[in-house]
Each structure stands twice: as C-alpha cells, then as structure tokens.
Design a protein around this motif. Structure first.
Motif, PDB file in Angstrom:
ATOM      1  N   TYR A   1       0.937  -1.268  -0.190  1.00  0.00           N
ATOM      2  CA  TYR A   1       0.107  -0.019   0.091  1.00  0.00           C
ATOM      3  C   TYR A   1       0.883   1.300  -0.093  1.00  0.00           C
ATOM      4  O   TYR A   1       2.023   1.230   0.510  1.00  0.00           O
TER       5      TYR A   1
ATOM      6  N   LEU B   1      -0.830   8.095   1.189  1.00  0.00           N
ATOM      7  CA  LEU B   1      -1.553   9.203   0.379  1.00  0.00           C
ATOM      8  C   LEU B   1      -1.243  10.500   1.350  1.00  0.00           C
ATOM      9  O   LEU B   1      -0.908  10.374   2.428  1.00  0.00           O
TER      10      LEU B   1
ATOM     11  N   PHE C   1      -4.245   7.626   5.481  1.00  0.00           N
ATOM     12  CA  PHE C   1      -4.671   7.007   4.324  1.00  0.00           C
ATOM     13  C   PHE C   1      -3.427   6.281   3.646  1.00  0.00           C
ATOM     14  O   PHE C   1      -2.552   6.885   3.375  1.00  0.00           O
ATOM     15  N   LYS C   2      -3.959   5.073   3.014  1.00  0.00           N
ATOM     16  CA  LYS C   2      -2.970   4.336   2.214  1.00  0.00           C
ATOM     17  C   LYS C   2      -3.919   3.768   0.889  1.00  0.00           C
ATOM     18  O   LYS C   2      -5.084   3.617   1.033  1.00  0.00           O
ATOM     19  N   MET C   3      -3.253   3.653  -0.120  1.00  0.00           N
ATOM     20  CA  MET C   3      -4.087   2.864  -1.234  1.00  0.00           C
ATOM     21  C   MET C   3      -3.209   1.743  -1.866  1.00  0.00           C
ATOM     22  O   MET C   3      -2.112   1.634  -1.780  1.00  0.00           O
TER      23      MET C   3
ATOM     24  N   GLN D   1      -2.922  -0.164  -5.542  1.00  0.00           N
ATOM     25  CA  GLN D   1      -3.448   0.023  -6.965  1.00  0.00           C
ATOM     26  C   GLN D   1      -2.579  -0.969  -7.771  1.00  0.00           C
ATOM     27  O   GLN D   1      -1.829  -1.588  -7.527  1.00  0.00           O
TER      28      GLN D   1
ATOM     29  N   VAL E   1      -6.621   2.690  -8.893  1.00  0.00           N
ATOM     30  CA  VAL E   1      -6.586   2.459  -7.430  1.00  0.00           C
ATOM     31  C   VAL E   1      -7.749   1.688  -7.174  1.00  0.00           C
ATOM     32  O   VAL E   1      -8.858   1.904  -7.721  1.00  0.00           O
TER      33      VAL E   1
ATOM     34  N   GLU F   1      -8.229   0.166  -3.911  1.00  0.00           N
ATOM     35  CA  GLU F   1      -8.570   0.045  -2.402  1.00  0.00           C
ATOM     36  C   GLU F   1      -7.933   1.288  -1.964  1.00  0.00           C
ATOM     37  O   GLU F   1      -6.836   1.794  -2.129  1.00  0.00           O
ATOM     38  N   ILE F   2      -8.928   2.068  -0.955  1.00  0.00           N
ATOM     39  CA  ILE F   2      -8.222   3.123  -0.132  1.00  0.00           C
ATOM     40  C   ILE F   2      -8.519   2.556   1.388  1.00  0.00           C
ATOM     41  O   ILE F   2      -9.779   2.376   1.751  1.00  0.00           O
TER      42      ILE F   2
ATOM     43  N   ARG G   1      -5.637   8.044  -9.713  1.00  0.00           N
ATOM     44  CA  ARG G   1      -4.808   8.772  -8.408  1.00  0.00           C
ATOM     45  C   ARG G   1      -5.582  10.104  -8.352  1.00  0.00           C
ATOM     46  O   ARG G   1      -5.920  10.542  -7.270  1.00  0.00           O
TER      47      ARG G   1
ATOM     48  N   VAL H   1      -8.619   9.901  -6.322  1.00  0.00           N
ATOM     49  CA  VAL H   1      -8.573   9.843  -4.953  1.00  0.00           C
ATOM     50  C   VAL H   1      -8.114  10.915  -4.302  1.00  0.00           C
ATOM     51  O   VAL H   1      -8.336  11.493  -3.113  1.00  0.00           O
TER      52      VAL H   1
ATOM     53  N   LEU I   1     -10.231  13.138  -1.398  1.00  0.00           N
ATOM     54  CA  LEU I   1      -9.557  13.288  -0.112  1.00  0.00           C
ATOM     55  C   LEU I   1      -9.470  14.971   0.154  1.00  0.00           C
ATOM     56  O   LEU I   1      -9.701  15.423   1.192  1.00  0.00           O
TER      57      LEU I   1
END
Length: 191
Positions: A123, A126, A138-140, A142, A147, A149-150, A171, A174, A178
């Motif tokens: 992950y 972010l 937050f992490k994502m 891809q 992407v 999943e967040i 990206r 996302v 945010l």
C-alpha cells in the motif's frame, strides 16, 4: 450391600462434580480468550473479517448509494462525482476496548497488525487530509494505474477506526476526493 451402594452413589456424584467443574473452567477459558490469539490477518479484508464480530468491535458495511449521496459535496466537480460513482463497497471497523486484554490489544497490536498487512500488500501512502495528529492516515493499493482500495485508519484515545473503500479510481480522483470530502463525515453513519 448398603456401604457398596453408598460408595457407588458417592463416586457418581464426584464424577458429576468433576464434569461440572471441567465445563465451567472450559467456559471461563473461552470467555476470557483474547482476539489477539487469532492468527495475523494477511489482507485488509481478512483484518476486517477477523475482528468485526469480536467483543468491543463494530464492523459495518455501508450502502454505497447512501454513502455517495451523503458525501457528495455541493461544489463537487466531475472528477469527484466520477470517483464517488466508482465506489463498489465501503466498510468501517471501529473498536472500543471492553476489558484489560482488549486495551492491551489496542495499545500493543491492533495498529501494528494492520501496518504489517499494508506493508506486505504494498500500500502506498497518501497525503494527509488534515494536519491534525488524530486524522485518519490514508494508504491506497493500486494495480495497472487503477486505485482499487483506499484504507484510512487511526488510533485515537481509547478507540480505533478503520475505513475501507473499494472501487476503481485514478490517483487524481482519489486525491480530489480526499481534498473535498471530510472522512469524519462517516462517523455519524456508524451510530
């Protein structure tokens, strides 16, 4: 004959008492077992499934339509609208300790276990939405420039919260989400 009969009844009574005590001890062991005795999760979905029904935890799958209507800001541009339309699932896991063992889990293992899952699955960090130290991190994840999943999570005071959003985003979508959407808006949906 009477002494033999008396000894047999006494023996049966002792056996019943032993069985009763054994069941009582087994029940106490089961009641006192901690969630930290479960094997470590391998994915964020495993993490959610592992803890969602444990004491002190509350796992909630939020209806996607409700989430998108609730979170859509009035000044949303097409990027944010497209991102919200691409959400496939939203899950929230919250935890408030109910015992000394569960407080220990919160202090010594819960966020570390999730950090290990996120590290193993590559992950990516972010940018933080807020400068507040209590804000969600937050992490994502891809694949192929999409992407998928967040994950946002935090430990604050005597509580823990994990937000998992699945979908198909760029990206840029996302980052726009945010910036435009305050993740704290999810909290009233949990009550």
């Amino acid at each position: 004959m009477l002494p033999i009969l008396f000894r047999t009844e006494q023996k049966k009574s002792s056996q019943r008492l032993f069985l009763y005590v054994a069941f009582l001890v087994f029940g106490l062991i089961q009641a006192c077992s901690s969630t930290s005795n479960l094997p470590p999760a391998q994915t964020t979905s495993d993490f959610y499934q592992k803890y969602k029904d444990q004491a002190g935890f509350k796992g909630t799958t939020l209806p996607v339509g409700l989430v998108t209507r609730y979170l859509l800001p009035k000044d949303a541009d097409t990027t944010v609208q497209a991102a919200l339309a691409n959400i496939t699932s939203v899950r929230v896991l919250s935890f408030t300790p109910t015992s000394r063992k569960s407080r220990r889990l919160l202090e010594q293992g819960l966020t570390q276990e999730l950090d290990q899952v996120l590290l193993k699955s590559n992950y990516e960090n972010l940018p933080e939405v807020l400068d507040n130290p209590g804000a969600l991190q937050f992490k994502m994840r891809q694949a192929n420039e999409q992407v998928q999943e967040i994950v946002g999570y935090r430990k604050y005071g005597n509580s823990f919260l994990m937000l998992q959003v699945n979908g198909h985003f760029t990206r840029q979508q996302v980052e726009q989400m945010l910036q435009k959407i305050d993740p704290e808006l999810f909290l009233p949906l949990l009550q």
